[in-house]
Design a protein around this motif. Structure first.
Motif, PDB file in Angstrom:
ATOM      1  N   LYS A 171     -57.721 126.999 -71.551  1.00 20.11           N
ATOM      2  CA  LYS A 171     -57.927 126.374 -70.245  1.00 20.11           C
ATOM      3  C   LYS A 171     -57.091 125.098 -70.080  1.00 20.11           C
ATOM      4  N   GLY A 172     -56.310 124.758 -71.100  1.00 22.42           N
ATOM      5  CA  GLY A 172     -55.412 123.616 -70.973  1.00 22.42           C
ATOM      6  C   GLY A 172     -55.838 122.339 -71.658  1.00 22.42           C
ATOM      7  N   SER A 173     -56.853 122.383 -72.530  1.00 19.87           N
ATOM      8  CA  SER A 173     -57.271 121.169 -73.230  1.00 19.87           C
ATOM      9  C   SER A 173     -56.135 120.656 -74.116  1.00 19.87           C
ATOM     10  N   ASP A 174     -55.952 119.349 -74.123  1.00 18.93           N
ATOM     11  CA  ASP A 174     -54.837 118.711 -74.824  1.00 18.93           C
ATOM     12  C   ASP A 174     -55.187 118.498 -76.301  1.00 18.93           C
ATOM     13  N   PRO A 175     -54.459 119.149 -77.237  1.00 22.26           N
ATOM     14  CA  PRO A 175     -54.776 118.987 -78.658  1.00 22.26           C
ATOM     15  C   PRO A 175     -54.433 117.599 -79.201  1.00 22.26           C
ATOM     16  N   ASN A 176     -53.662 116.826 -78.438  1.00 22.80           N
ATOM     17  CA  ASN A 176     -53.276 115.491 -78.896  1.00 22.80           C
ATOM     18  C   ASN A 176     -53.916 114.365 -78.098  1.00 22.80           C
ATOM     19  N   ALA A 177     -54.921 114.702 -77.295  1.00 21.29           N
ATOM     20  CA  ALA A 177     -55.654 113.661 -76.568  1.00 21.29           C
ATOM     21  C   ALA A 177     -56.356 112.753 -77.571  1.00 21.29           C
ATOM     22  N   VAL A 178     -56.539 111.484 -77.195  1.00 21.59           N
ATOM     23  CA  VAL A 178     -57.216 110.535 -78.077  1.00 21.59           C
ATOM     24  C   VAL A 178     -58.530 110.098 -77.448  1.00 21.59           C
ATOM     25  N   SER A 179     -59.459 109.716 -78.302  1.00 14.49           N
ATOM     26  CA  SER A 179     -60.769 109.268 -77.815  1.00 14.49           C
ATOM     27  C   SER A 179     -60.607 107.983 -77.011  1.00 14.49           C
ATOM     28  N   VAL A 180     -61.257 107.937 -75.868  1.00 13.32           N
ATOM     29  CA  VAL A 180     -61.160 106.796 -74.963  1.00 13.32           C
ATOM     30  C   VAL A 180     -62.566 106.405 -74.528  1.00 13.32           C
ATOM     31  N   SER A 181     -62.940 105.168 -74.825  1.00 13.93           N
ATOM     32  CA  SER A 181     -64.252 104.668 -74.431  1.00 13.93           C
ATOM     33  C   SER A 181     -64.173 103.157 -74.304  1.00 13.93           C
ATOM     34  N   LYS A 182     -65.304 102.513 -74.168  1.00 12.52           N
ATOM     35  CA  LYS A 182     -65.323 101.058 -74.029  1.00 12.52           C
ATOM     36  C   LYS A 182     -64.708 100.389 -75.256  1.00 12.52           C
ATOM     37  N   HIS A 183     -64.976 100.970 -76.427  1.00  9.06           N
ATOM     38  CA  HIS A 183     -64.381 100.475 -77.675  1.00  9.06           C
ATOM     39  C   HIS A 183     -63.722 101.664 -78.369  1.00  9.06           C
ATOM     40  N   PRO A 184     -62.564 102.096 -77.861  1.00  8.97           N
ATOM     41  CA  PRO A 184     -61.954 103.345 -78.324  1.00  8.97           C
ATOM     42  C   PRO A 184     -61.466 103.288 -79.762  1.00  8.97           C
ATOM     43  N   ARG A 185     -61.577 104.449 -80.426  1.00  6.70           N
ATOM     44  CA  ARG A 185     -61.039 104.594 -81.775  1.00  6.70           C
ATOM     45  C   ARG A 185     -59.673 105.279 -81.755  1.00  6.70           C
ATOM     46  N   HIS A 186     -59.316 105.895 -80.622  1.00  6.20           N
ATOM     47  CA  HIS A 186     -58.044 106.595 -80.482  1.00  6.20           C
ATOM     48  C   HIS A 186     -57.904 107.716 -81.520  1.00  6.20           C
ATOM     49  N   GLU A 187     -58.998 108.408 -81.777  1.00  4.87           N
ATOM     50  CA  GLU A 187     -58.960 109.531 -82.700  1.00  4.87           C
ATOM     51  C   GLU A 187     -58.625 110.815 -81.956  1.00  4.87           C
ATOM     52  N   THR A 188     -57.996 111.746 -82.663  1.00  7.67           N
ATOM     53  CA  THR A 188     -57.628 113.027 -82.090  1.00  7.67           C
ATOM     54  C   THR A 188     -58.533 114.127 -82.633  1.00  7.67           C
ATOM     55  N   ALA A 189     -58.430 115.307 -82.017  1.00  7.52           N
ATOM     56  CA  ALA A 189     -59.210 116.451 -82.504  1.00  7.52           C
ATOM     57  C   ALA A 189     -58.833 116.778 -83.944  1.00  7.52           C
ATOM     58  N   LEU A 190     -57.559 116.645 -84.289  1.00  7.67           N
ATOM     59  CA  LEU A 190     -57.121 116.939 -85.653  1.00  7.67           C
ATOM     60  C   LEU A 190     -57.735 115.951 -86.645  1.00  7.67           C
ATOM     61  N   MET A 191     -57.801 114.688 -86.282  1.00  2.95           N
ATOM     62  CA  MET A 191     -58.422 113.696 -87.168  1.00  2.95           C
ATOM     63  C   MET A 191     -59.893 114.020 -87.400  1.00  2.95           C
ATOM     64  N   LEU A 192     -60.596 114.385 -86.343  1.00  2.00           N
ATOM     65  CA  LEU A 192     -62.021 114.681 -86.458  1.00  2.00           C
ATOM     66  C   LEU A 192     -62.259 115.940 -87.283  1.00  2.00           C
ATOM     67  N   ALA A 193     -61.420 116.956 -87.072  1.00  2.00           N
ATOM     68  CA  ALA A 193     -61.539 118.176 -87.866  1.00  2.00           C
ATOM     69  C   ALA A 193     -61.218 117.886 -89.330  1.00  2.00           C
ATOM     70  N   ALA A 194     -60.218 117.027 -89.560  1.00  5.57           N
ATOM     71  CA  ALA A 194     -59.829 116.672 -90.927  1.00  5.57           C
ATOM     72  C   ALA A 194     -60.942 115.905 -91.622  1.00  5.57           C
ATOM     73  N   SER A 195     -61.607 115.010 -90.910  1.00  5.74           N
ATOM     74  CA  SER A 195     -62.694 114.234 -91.500  1.00  5.74           C
ATOM     75  C   SER A 195     -63.795 115.130 -92.040  1.00  5.74           C
ATOM     76  N   ALA A 196     -64.043 116.225 -91.337  1.00  4.27           N
ATOM     77  CA  ALA A 196     -65.105 117.150 -91.739  1.00  4.27           C
ATOM     78  C   ALA A 196     -64.568 118.355 -92.503  1.00  4.27           C
ATOM     79  N   ALA A 197     -63.255 118.335 -92.822  1.00  5.46           N
ATOM     80  CA  ALA A 197     -62.615 119.429 -93.561  1.00  5.46           C
ATOM     81  C   ALA A 197     -62.850 120.781 -92.887  1.00  5.46           C
ATOM     82  N   ARG A 198     -62.670 120.812 -91.572  1.00  6.63           N
ATOM     83  CA  ARG A 198     -62.792 122.062 -90.816  1.00  6.63           C
ATOM     84  C   ARG A 198     -61.421 122.737 -90.814  1.00  6.63           C
ATOM     85  N   VAL A 199     -61.124 123.475 -91.873  1.00  8.11           N
ATOM     86  CA  VAL A 199     -59.771 123.977 -92.106  1.00  8.11           C
ATOM     87  C   VAL A 199     -59.325 124.955 -91.015  1.00  8.11           C
ATOM     88  N   GLU A 200     -60.189 125.885 -90.615  1.00  8.33           N
ATOM     89  CA  GLU A 200     -59.813 126.841 -89.571  1.00  8.33           C
ATOM     90  C   GLU A 200     -59.506 126.123 -88.266  1.00  8.33           C
TER      91      GLU A 200
END
Length: 261
Positions: free
Chosen positions: A147-176
């Motif tokens: 549907k067009g979700s951006d794989p390189n988008a970064v987290s954006v909030s009041k106090h953003p961490r600028h993390e990506t989906a790949l970083m979050l998957a890597a943190s939890a070792a979600r290899v697939e």
């Protein structure tokens, strides 16, 4: 002023600590009641201590005002327990479904004729793709990417961490999930607000006992796609410096040494 309560901390600091803490929790364990599961409660406490250590390294002196007899890690866990009861109900339905692995709800929402915001954000500034990646829900990720979700988008909030989906998957070792993101163009060299790459996240991720092989596979996958084991964060730390496990640390230090030749 001597601090004794969680609310003695400035709201900005509480938000940052809770954000880091909650992102480190394995989504598969979120349904467990910490009060009735001693192992999970112990895991939360250890994660809280790790979160505080990292925060203090990045923000020296912020937590120094607590009284000596106050267990700040316990305060963080209790803050999480209070917050988790209220934030989930406020998150957009698509994000809740993506995080839970509820593919039927995701399909229903994506099929709406009036459309849906594929990059909608939750309380932490994460998109549905980021939440699905963190939970390792590859089939939902495929739907969102289609549907067009951006794989390189970064987290954006009041106090953003600028993390990506790949970083979050890597943190939890979600290899697939990581493999899927890399196939669609996720960048391995992006950095978060702390200057950490996906490889840093893979090295320092808090994982349940018995998932060392998953962590190794996640790190080897990133290395195979060009991740630099010599990359330094804002604190001048490499992924090898951040590794919690001796075997993982040796893997990364050896990779860094080989890269330097």
């Amino acid at each position: 002023m001597m601090m004794r309560k969680w609310t003695d901390l400035p709201k900005k600091v509480r938000d940052e600590l809770l954000g880091e803490f909650m992102l480190g929790i394995d989504p598969d364990a979120l349904a467990i009641d910490p009060e009735s599961d001693a192992d999970f409660a112990g895991s939360l406490k250890e994660l809280a201590e790790n979160t505080l250590d990292q925060y203090e390294a990045e923000h020296p002196g912020v937590l120094d005002g607590f009284a000596a007899d106050v267990d700040v890690a316990d305060l963080l866990v209790k803050g999480y327990e209070r917050s988790s009861k209220t934030t989930a109900s406020k998150d957009p339905e698509l994000i809740v479904a993506a995080q839970a692995g509820d593919i039927e709800t995701v399909e229903r929402l994506l099929a709406r004729k009036r459309g849906i915001d594929i990059e909608i954000r939750d309380w932490a500034g994460l998109t549905p793709l980021m939440r699905a990646a963190s939970g390792g829900h590859a089939q939902i990720m495929k739907l969102l990417l289609a549907k067009g979700s951006d794989p390189n988008a970064v987290s954006v909030s009041k106090h953003p961490r600028h993390e990506t989906a790949l970083m979050l998957a890597a943190s939890a070792a979600r290899v697939e999930a990581m493999q899927l993101l890399l196939r669609v163009g996720a960048k391995v060299d992006l950095v978060d607000v702390s200057g950490e790459t996906a490889l840093h996240h893979a090295a320092s991720g808090y994982l349940a006992e018995g998932r060392l092989s998953d962590q190794r596979a996640a790190i080897e996958l990133l290395l195979a796609h060009g991740a630099d084991p010599r990359a330094r964060s804002n604190l001048r730390r490499t992924p090898g410096n951040d590794a919690r496990n001796k075997e993982i640390k040796r893997l990364l230090l050896d990779a860094a040494k080989a890269k330097g030749k």
